[in-house]
Design an enzyme around this catalytic site. Structure first.
Site, PDB file in Angstrom:
ATOM      1  N   LYS A   1     117.615  49.108  36.357  1.00  0.00           N
ATOM      2  CA  LYS A   1     117.148  50.433  37.262  1.00  0.00           C
ATOM      3  C   LYS A   1     118.198  51.720  36.772  1.00  0.00           C
ATOM      4  O   LYS A   1     117.681  52.541  36.569  1.00  0.00           O
ATOM      5  CB  LYS A   1     117.823  49.866  38.619  1.00  0.00           C
ATOM      6  N   ASN A   2     119.431  51.130  36.598  1.00  0.00           N
ATOM      7  CA  ASN A   2     120.384  52.488  36.356  1.00  0.00           C
ATOM      8  C   ASN A   2     120.344  52.906  34.871  1.00  0.00           C
ATOM      9  O   ASN A   2     120.921  53.856  34.526  1.00  0.00           O
ATOM     10  CB  ASN A   2     121.914  51.833  36.731  1.00  0.00           C
TER      11      ASN A   2
ATOM     12  N   CYS B   1     126.750  58.787  51.484  1.00  0.00           N
ATOM     13  CA  CYS B   1     125.959  57.632  51.619  1.00  0.00           C
ATOM     14  C   CYS B   1     126.596  56.485  52.077  1.00  0.00           C
ATOM     15  O   CYS B   1     127.913  56.709  52.337  1.00  0.00           O
ATOM     16  CB  CYS B   1     125.130  57.212  50.425  1.00  0.00           C
TER      17      CYS B   1
ATOM     18  N   ARG C   1     130.793  60.035  47.452  1.00  0.00           N
ATOM     19  CA  ARG C   1     130.120  60.203  46.394  1.00  0.00           C
ATOM     20  C   ARG C   1     129.792  61.709  46.023  1.00  0.00           C
ATOM     21  O   ARG C   1     128.752  62.040  45.938  1.00  0.00           O
ATOM     22  CB  ARG C   1     128.780  59.577  46.439  1.00  0.00           C
TER      23      ARG C   1
ATOM     24  N   LEU D   1     132.008  66.859  39.320  1.00  0.00           N
ATOM     25  CA  LEU D   1     132.130  66.411  37.993  1.00  0.00           C
ATOM     26  C   LEU D   1     130.853  66.951  37.231  1.00  0.00           C
ATOM     27  O   LEU D   1     131.021  67.690  36.002  1.00  0.00           O
ATOM     28  CB  LEU D   1     132.570  65.154  37.569  1.00  0.00           C
TER      29      LEU D   1
ATOM     30  N   ASP E   1     129.105  46.830  41.484  1.00  0.00           N
ATOM     31  CA  ASP E   1     127.856  46.422  41.961  1.00  0.00           C
ATOM     32  C   ASP E   1     127.638  44.924  41.968  1.00  0.00           C
ATOM     33  O   ASP E   1     126.712  44.459  42.421  1.00  0.00           O
ATOM     34  CB  ASP E   1     126.675  46.976  40.983  1.00  0.00           C
TER      35      ASP E   1
ATOM     36  N   ARG F   1     114.665  48.569  46.485  1.00  0.00           N
ATOM     37  CA  ARG F   1     115.047  49.937  45.702  1.00  0.00           C
ATOM     38  C   ARG F   1     115.706  49.531  44.435  1.00  0.00           C
ATOM     39  O   ARG F   1     115.696  50.312  43.470  1.00  0.00           O
ATOM     40  CB  ARG F   1     116.273  50.786  46.365  1.00  0.00           C
TER      41      ARG F   1
END
Ligand code: EPU
Length: 435
Positions: free
Chosen positions: A22-23, A117, A122, A126, A305, A397
């Site tokens: 996903k990422n 979130c 978050r 930057l 994660d 998701r």
């Protein structure tokens, strides 16, 4: 709202194929904004977040074609909009990744400011600071980040914190900037390397991705190309933990074992037998797991994660262990739910002290974010009785067909469509839905 029902007690057996990451898939799809030629991306996982990314790209004017194997051809030759609206950003924070590419190619971008979130505040300071160093003028108005620039110029950018999407955003923007950019203290995650590989295939000149210093020589234009997304290391790690806690033995296929070294090391320390090959990992659970201390940190250290899944592992292991979360300030929501299933966990700031118990008991639980949901599903697979997991849109998701993949390895798991539950079992339909 759909829910999952698990019946605990079956040791997982067999094999499972890992989907695309996903990422990596999200930023790679967004790379298409940097060129007027088509970019073809394969191994895209079928997830809510990939669909949201396609919706966002389509709103910007990118033409998308999806084939039966879920390869996507993205054609951004006729982008006619540079606004990422609140409605999409609030459902997927990774939408911030369009900021750098839109600004670099079109000189303008407006992206809704992501809020906090479920796992922390978050910020995106930057991303903004880096683009300003490349010459962008940025203001925040009406909840939107409004950015303007002529052609961006190269810059030396020191990242105060190790940021994955921050590094990707700046790297994408720098590909079309005039001159050389250097990102210091860059994130080293494999997903950053995958984005750099895709950009290089499109004609960019990026060196050092995977180290903490990335050098990008800007080019006038990028072309199209083809890219295959890397396997999802977190999906792989999640299934390995599922096998370990359920007392099973499985082979995870289509994975890059070296990208999950830190996770494999902890599984071995917990007593599991772990074997690896070129693109597979086999795990056999021990009779009784031993608890393992965990400290999350940027790659190549133990990934945040995978923290929730290891809190679960420790909950049913021999002994006590500490789990320290150093990346996000509020990523322990699963602990409150695990306690409701009988886990013995004390929380003190960013440290959880987990004392293993003999068994967990089924209870209605509620998912709060993606990895917390994975942890609760795994808990349901080993708890006595039937666990009802609510708010599983979080899991959709980020995990491609999770219940099919787990069921194929023998797990007792099924999805209950929300409207069915409300009609047939009204009392259970509302379970856990406080607030
Ligand atoms: N941070 C700042 N300022 C910034 C950016 C980040 O202070 O401008 C801080 C964050 O608040 C956090 C730390 O830096 O404390 C690291 O955040 P990072 O920017 O690396 O996170 P991210 O890029 O928003 C990605 C993944 C996350 C994963 C983290 C850490 C994507 C789309 N998301 O988020 O994935 O947890 O890196 O590895 O790549 C998930 O898949 O469940 C997930 C949350």
């Amino acid at each position: 709202m759909d829910k999952l029902i698990t019946t605990g007690g079956v040791p997982l057996q067999g094999e499972v194929r890992i989907s695309g990451a996903k990422n990596a898939a999200l930023p790679v799809m967004i790379c298409s904004l940097l060129t007027e030629e088509p970019l073809t991306i394969s191994n895209i996982p079928h997830l809510h977040d990939t669909t949201t990314t396609m919706e966002l790209l389509a709103q910007l004017g990118v033409k998308l074609q999806v084939d039966e194997k879920l390869a996507v051809e993205a054609d951004a030759s006729e982008v006619n909009n540079v606004v990422a609206p609140y409605e999409l950003v609030k459902t997927m924070r990774a939408s911030i990744l369009v900021l750098g590419p839109l600004l670099a190619r079109f000189g303008r971008a407006e992206v809704s400011m992501p809020g906090g979130c479920a796992i922390g505040s978050r910020p995106v300071n930057l991303h903004i600071k880096g683009l300003e160093a490349m010459g962008a003028k940025i203001s925040i108005r009406g909840g939107y980040i409004r950015a303007r620039a002529g052609r961006l110029h190269g810059a030396r950018i020191f990242m105060d914190m190790n940021s994955v999407t921050g590094t990707e955003n700046l790297m994408m923007a720098a590909t079309l900037a005039e001159g050389e950019s250097v990102i210091e203290n860059a994130a080293r995650e494999p997903e950053v390397v995958d984005v750099a590989d895709c950009l290089n295939a499109m004609g960019a000149d990026i060196r050092g991705a995977g180290s903490d210093e990335i050098t990008i020589r800007g080019v006038k234009r990028l072309g199209g190309g083809a890219h295959r997304v890397i396997p999802d290391r977190i999906e792989a790690g999640t299934f390995l933990v599922a096998a370990a806690v359920s007392g099973g033995e499985i082979t995870v296929k289509d994975v890059r074992p070296q990208q999950i070294d830190a996770v494999l090391e902890k599984l071995r320390e917990a007593g599991a037998a772990v074997e690896t090959g070129g693109d597979w990992v086999r795990i056999k659970a021990p009779k009784k797991l031993k608890s393992v201390n965990i400290r999350t940190a940027p790659y190549p250290a133990f990934p945040t994660d995978m923290q929730a899944q290891f809190v679960l592992l420790n909950s049913v292991a021999d002994g006590a262990a500490s789990v320290v979360e150093t990346v996000f300030e509020n990523r322990f929501m699963h602990i409150h739910e695990l306690r409701r299933m009988g886990a013995n966990i004390e929380l003190d700031g960013n440290t959880a002290v987990v004392r293993g118990v003999e068994r967990l008991r089924a209870a209605p639980v509620m998912a709060t974010d993606l990895r917390a949901s994975a942890c609760l599903v795994l808990a349901g697979l080993i708890a006595d009785g039937e666990t009802l997991i609510d708010r599983i849109y979080h899991i959709d998701r980020g995990y491609h067909c999770i219940e099919e993949k787990l069921a194929q390895m023998g797990a007792g798991i099924r999805r209950i469509p929300g409207n069915y539950l409300e009609r047939v079992m009204p009392a259970r339909a509302g379970a856990g839905a406080a607030g």
